[in-house]
Design a protein around this motif. Structure first.
Motif, PDB file in Angstrom:
ATOM      1  N   THR A  12       0.837  -1.202   0.000  1.00  0.00           N
ATOM      2  CA  THR A  12       0.000   0.000   0.000  1.00  0.00           C
ATOM      3  C   THR A  12       0.875   1.256   0.000  1.00  0.00           C
ATOM      4  N   VAL A 161      -7.332   2.490   3.671  1.00  0.00           N
ATOM      5  CA  VAL A 161      -6.670   2.176   2.406  1.00  0.00           C
ATOM      6  C   VAL A 161      -5.844   0.905   2.598  1.00  0.00           C
ATOM      7  N   ASP A 163      -4.918  -3.427   0.737  1.00  0.00           N
ATOM      8  CA  ASP A 163      -4.931  -4.291  -0.450  1.00  0.00           C
ATOM      9  C   ASP A 163      -5.291  -5.742  -0.182  1.00  0.00           C
ATOM     10  N   ILE A 180      -6.247  -0.695  -3.025  1.00  0.00           N
ATOM     11  CA  ILE A 180      -5.209  -0.358  -3.997  1.00  0.00           C
ATOM     12  C   ILE A 180      -4.562  -1.648  -4.502  1.00  0.00           C
ATOM     13  N   GLU A 193      -5.315   1.832  -8.669  1.00  0.00           N
ATOM     14  CA  GLU A 193      -4.020   1.230  -9.000  1.00  0.00           C
ATOM     15  C   GLU A 193      -2.839   2.027  -8.472  1.00  0.00           C
ATOM     16  N   SER A 194      -3.077   3.209  -7.892  1.00  0.00           N
ATOM     17  CA  SER A 194      -1.949   4.022  -7.433  1.00  0.00           C
ATOM     18  C   SER A 194      -2.362   4.942  -6.290  1.00  0.00           C
ATOM     19  N   VAL A 198      -5.643   7.494  -5.071  1.00  0.00           N
ATOM     20  CA  VAL A 198      -6.155   7.626  -3.696  1.00  0.00           C
ATOM     21  C   VAL A 198      -6.317   9.106  -3.365  1.00  0.00           C
TER      22      VAL A 198
END
Length: 207
Positions: A12, A161, A163, A180, A193-194, A198
């Protein structure tokens, strides 16, 4: 008014996949480590036991060897810019990692985040791995910790946030969840994807 954001760490904010896996590979213990992981997911033992079984494989290795790895881990693109943006917009920033504090603590200090929670290897007085672990963040802890922080700060907005599967508990607690590059089966309110994406999402939430 305070806002709150919680980040997973590995995959992340930084390019490491897993403290545990990468140290197994560094020390040549991955075959046994992989076996322990399979047994944990089969329900044979709890997370704290799994952590100590892993750490026992590294007994006798030094803090310096561990930190050599931790200091080599690179940031994801956009990490510094995102954290600065969040600070400018009154966010309390938390790192919640089921990895190791040797890495999480370094990243938290460098980025200047408010809180960091991760698992800690215990070293003896000479700096050798003992095989003991202070287990702080297991697969459900992230949600509980974020819930406690929400009660403490009563934020107007809470964002999470991450993954992986162990991030789902904090996704459930957050007002807005952002996945992400998520692992298979992991979804947030937004999938990106990035870290640049975010930041775009959070800018939209603040408008």
């Amino acid at each position: 008014m305070v806002r709150l954001i919680a980040f997973d760490l590995e995959g992340t904010l930084v390019k490491s996949v897993s403290s545990w896996v990468e140290l197994h590979k560094k020390f040549g213990t991955w075959e046994k480590g992989k076996e322990y992981a399979e047994r944990f997911f089969a329900g044979e033992f709890d997370y704290a036991t799994w952590a100590e079984l892993d750490a026992l494989l590294w007994r006798g290795h030094t803090r310096e060897e561990i930190m050599e790895w931790a200091n080599s881990v690179e940031y994801m693109d956009g990490a510094w810019e995102l954290i600065e943006f969040l600070k400018e917009n009154d966010f309390k920033i938390v790192i919640l990692s089921s990895g190791l504090m040797c890495l999480a603590g370094r990243i938290a200090r460098e980025l200047g985040v408010d809180y960091v929670f991760a698992n800690e290897l215990i070293f003896d007085e000479n700096g050798f791995v003992t095989g003991k672990v202070k287990s702080v963040v297991d697969f459900e802890s992230k949600g509980r910790i974020l819930e406690e922080l929400k009660k403490e700060f009563n934020p107007e907005l809470t964002v999470a946030v991450g993954d992986g599967y162990n991030d789902l508990s904090m996704f459930r607690v957050a007002d807005v969840s952002i996945a992400i590059n998520p692992h298979e089966g992991v979804e947030g309110d937004h999938n990106v994807e990035s870290l640049h994406e975010v930041m775009e999402i959070i800018e939209g939430l603040l408008e």
